[in-house]
Design a protein around this motif. Structure first.
Motif, short mmCIF file in Angstrom:
data_model
loop_
_atom_site.label_atom_id
_atom_site.label_comp_id
_atom_site.label_asym_id
_atom_site.label_seq_id
_atom_site.Cartn_x
_atom_site.Cartn_y
_atom_site.Cartn_z
N VAL A 160 0.97 -1.41 0.47
CA VAL A 160 0.01 0.36 -0.16
C VAL A 160 0.92 1.32 0.53
CG1 VAL A 160 -1.96 1.00 1.12
CG2 VAL A 160 -1.50 -0.97 1.25
N ALA A 161 0.77 2.33 -0.51
CA ALA A 161 1.26 3.37 -0.98
C ALA A 161 0.51 4.86 -1.16
CB ALA A 161 2.35 3.40 -1.47
N LEU A 162 0.85 5.69 -0.36
CA LEU A 162 0.23 7.30 -0.55
C LEU A 162 0.97 8.51 -0.76
CD1 LEU A 162 -2.67 9.08 -0.14
CD2 LEU A 162 -1.91 9.04 1.65
N ARG A 163 0.70 8.90 -2.44
CA ARG A 163 2.02 9.78 -2.74
C ARG A 163 0.51 10.74 -2.18
NH1 ARG A 163 6.08 9.98 -6.46
NH2 ARG A 163 4.61 7.51 -7.92
N ALA A 164 0.95 12.08 -2.18
CA ALA A 164 1.10 13.23 -1.38
C ALA A 164 1.59 14.44 -1.24
CB ALA A 164 -0.16 13.40 -0.33
N GLY A 183 5.20 4.90 2.11
CA GLY A 183 4.26 3.35 1.78
C GLY A 183 4.70 1.70 2.88
N ALA A 184 4.10 0.98 2.80
CA ALA A 184 4.29 0.11 3.41
C ALA A 184 4.48 -1.70 2.81
CB ALA A 184 3.35 -0.66 4.92
N SER A 185 5.08 -2.60 2.65
CA SER A 185 5.61 -3.99 2.17
C SER A 185 5.82 -5.32 3.32
CB SER A 185 5.79 -3.81 1.07
OG SER A 185 5.51 -4.93 0.23
N ALA A 186 4.92 -5.85 3.14
CA ALA A 186 5.43 -6.94 4.13
C ALA A 186 5.50 -6.35 5.57
CB ALA A 186 6.77 -7.69 3.31
N PHE A 242 -1.76 1.82 6.78
CA PHE A 242 -2.71 2.42 5.93
C PHE A 242 -4.64 1.97 5.63
CE2 PHE A 242 1.65 3.52 4.75
CZ PHE A 242 1.47 4.60 3.96
N GLN A 243 -4.65 0.46 5.59
CA GLN A 243 -5.73 0.43 4.98
C GLN A 243 -6.82 0.99 6.00
OE1 GLN A 243 -5.45 -3.73 5.51
NE2 GLN A 243 -6.54 -3.68 3.93
N ASP A 278 5.02 5.11 10.61
CA ASP A 278 5.51 4.27 10.30
C ASP A 278 5.93 3.67 8.92
OD1 ASP A 278 6.21 3.26 13.52
OD2 ASP A 278 4.71 1.89 13.14
N ALA A 279 5.30 4.85 8.32
CA ALA A 279 5.31 4.34 6.83
C ALA A 279 7.04 4.55 5.88
CB ALA A 279 4.41 5.53 5.97
N LYS A 280 7.27 4.59 5.56
CA LYS A 280 8.40 4.17 4.10
C LYS A 280 8.40 4.80 2.94
CE LYS A 280 10.50 1.10 8.27
NZ LYS A 280 11.25 0.30 8.06
#
Length: 423
Positions: free
Chosen positions: A79-83, A89-92, A100-101, A205-207
Motif C-alpha cells: 500500500v502507498a500514498l503519494r501526497a 508506503g508499506a510492504s511485507a 494505511f487500510q 511507520d510509513a517508509k
C-alpha cells in the motif's frame, strides 16, 4: 480381639472407598480424554481436570463473527500514498499495511460505491497516474472487486477482477484505476469520492517507496510499474510446530452445524465424524478433510449464491481454527469462479511456503468440501535483514517482482526474497 476386628473393618472401609474413588477417577479420565465431550454442557466443568492426566489442554472457545468487516479474508501485499510530492508506503509489514487500510477505507468505500462505467486507458496514462497524487493498493491475488466492496460495506456495480487499484486524485475528486486480471487491460472509472488523504503524522511507520519507472536505470529487469520499497525489510524469524487438529473438532463442526456425537477413532489417532450427509476427518498431524456425501440433499440448505457471501462463509469456517495458527493467519490467495477459495498462511505480512493452506468449496451457498493443513507459527526475537531491493531485483528472473516470503531454513522459518509473478 474386638480391637483387631475394628481395625480390619476400618481397613476394609478404606480399601472400598479407595476402590470406589479409583473407579470414579478412571471413568472420568476416559470421559475427558475425548475433547469433544467437553463441549457438552454436562461435561464442561471437567475441562480443567485434563492437565492431571497429561492431556493437551482444550483450546479456548472461538466466537465466529460473520458480520462483514474491512478486509476480513486478505490484506494487500503493498500500500502507498503519494501526497504533497512525497510517496510513502508499506510492504511485507502487517501493522504498516493495516494502518494505511484504516485511513484509506472511507475514500476506497466511496470510490467503489460510486464508480461509473469503466473506460479503457493506455499504459502511458496508467504510468502518469501512478506518478501523480493518489493511493496505490496491490493484492497478491486477482480479487473480485464486488467482494472487496462487500467487505467495506458498499456495492460495486462492475464485474472486474483486479490485483492492483489506484485511487488517483483528479483536482478535488478521485478516479478509480485498475488492471483487470481477466484480460490484462487497464481501466479508469470516474467516481464521486473526494480526495481526503490522511496527514503523514497519522502514518508514523510509513517508509519511502517508488515505482520502477521512476528509477529505470537501477531496476531494468522488473516491470516498469513494479512497486518497490526504498529500504530492504527486516523481519523476524519464526518457529513452527505440528498442530493436533483433533483438539479443534468442537468449534469446526459447530460452524458446519454438524453433530459431534457420531464419530470413531482410527489407529493413528485420526478422529472421523459422520452423519447421513457428511464426513469430517481430524488428524493429529494437522490435516482436516471435510466433504459432503450427497450434494443434492445438501442443496436444500442453500443460503446464498454471491461470491462475497461464499468468501465470508469460507472465512467464517476457518476463523474457528485461528487459535491453532499462533502468530500466523489465513489469507485468501485464490478465487476460482464463485465456488472454490484457497487460503494461504501468512506470517508478519508475508506468505509461508511450506504447504500449509486451506481450500474450501461452496456449491449453492453450502460448504461441500474443505481440505486444510494446519501448522502453528511463533515469531522469535531474531531479526533477519534481507538483501537490498536493488540486489534482489537483479538476482530474480527478468519480468518478475521481488516479493517476501517465509520458508523453512533448517529448524526455523526465515524471510527471504522470491520471484513473485503478478496475478
Amino acid at each position: 480381639m474386638k480391637k483387631l476386628t475394628g481395625i480390619r473393618e476400618l481397613l476394609k472401609s478404606v480399601l472400598l472407598a479407595a476402590l470406589f474413588l479409583l473407579t470414579i477417577g478412571l471413568t472420568l479420565r476416559a470421559l475427558i480424554s475425548d475433547p469433544a465431550m467437553l463441549s457438552t454442557p454436562a461435561m464442561a466443568w471437567a475441562a480443567p481436570l485434563r492437565w492431571i492426566w497429561g492431556f493437551p489442554q482444550q483450546p479456548p472457545e472461538v466466537t465466529v463473527a460473520l458480520e462483514t468487516t474491512f478486509e476480513p479474508a486478505t490484506r494487500p501485499v503493498s500500500v502507498a500514498l503519494r501526497a504533497k510530492g512525497v510517496m510513502l508506503g508499506a510492504s511485507a509489514d502487517a501493522a504498516g499495511i493495516g494502518a494505511f487500510q484504516r485511513l484509506l477505507q472511507p475514500t476506497l468505500r466511496e470510490a467503489l460505491g460510486t464508480a461509473g462505467s469503466p473506460v479503457q486507458i493506455t499504459r502511458e496514462q496508467w504510468l502518469k497516474a501512478l506518478a501523480g497524487p493518489g493511493a496505490y493498493i496491490e493484492y497478491d491475488l486477482a480479487l473480485p472487486l464486488d467482494v472487496l466492496a462487500a467487505w467495506i460495506s458498499t456495492d460495486y456495480a462492475g464485474g472486474a477482477t483486479a490485483g492492483r487499484l489506484l485511487l488517483s486524485q483528479t483536482g478535488g475528486g478521485v478516479a478509480l484505476l485498475y488492471e483487470d486480471a481477466q484480460n490484462g487491460l487497464l481501466y479508469r472509472c470516474d467516481t464521486a469520492a473526494a480526495a481526503a488523504w490522511p496527514d503523514w503524522d497519522e502514518l508514523p511507520d510509513a517508509k519511502p517507496c517508488f515505482f520502477a519507472f521512476e528509477q529505470p536505470d537501477q531496476y531494468p529487469t522488473v516491470p516498469s510499474d513494479a512497486f518497490l520499497m526504498a529500504d530492504a525489510p527486516v523481519l523476524p524469524s519464526a518457529a513452527a510446530t505440528t498442530v493436533d487438529a483433533t483438539l479443534y473438532t468442537a468449534q469446526f463442526l459447530r460452524a458446519l452445524e454438524m453433530e459431534q456425537g457420531a464419530h470413531y477413532t482410527e489407529a493413528d489417532g485420526t478422529r472421523v465424524y459422520v452423519d447421513s450427509l457428511r464426513a469430517c476427518r481430524f488428524s493429529p498431524d494437522g490435516v482436516i478433510d471435510y466433504q459432503t456425501l450427497d450434494e443434492q440433499e445438501m442443496a436444500m440448505f442453500a443460503a446464498s449464491d454471491t461470491t462475497a457471501a461464499h468468501v465470508e462463509m469460507a472465512r467464517g469456517l476457518l476463523a474457528t481454527l485461528s487459535p491453532a495458527l499462533g502468530s500466523a493467519e489465513f489469507q485468501l490467495s485464490e478465487v476460482r469462479g464463485q465456488t472454490v477459495f484457497t487460503f494461504s498462511l501468512w506470517l508478519h505480512g508475508a506468505p509461508v511456503f511450506d504447504g500449509s493452506s486451506a481450500t474450501v468449496e461452496i456449491e449453492n451457498g453450502v460448504i461441500v468440501r474443505a481440505d486444510i493443513l494446519l501448522r502453528q507459527y511463533t515469531l522469535t526475537d531474531e531479526s533477519i535483514p534481507l538483501l537490498p531491493v536493488r540486489q534482489a531485483a537483479a538476482l530474480l528472473p527478468a519480468g518478475t517482482l521481488p516479493g517476501v516470503s517465509y520458508a523453512a531454513d533448517g529448524g526455523a522459518y526465515k524471510p527471504s526474497w522470491y520471484a513473485r509473478r503478478r496475478n
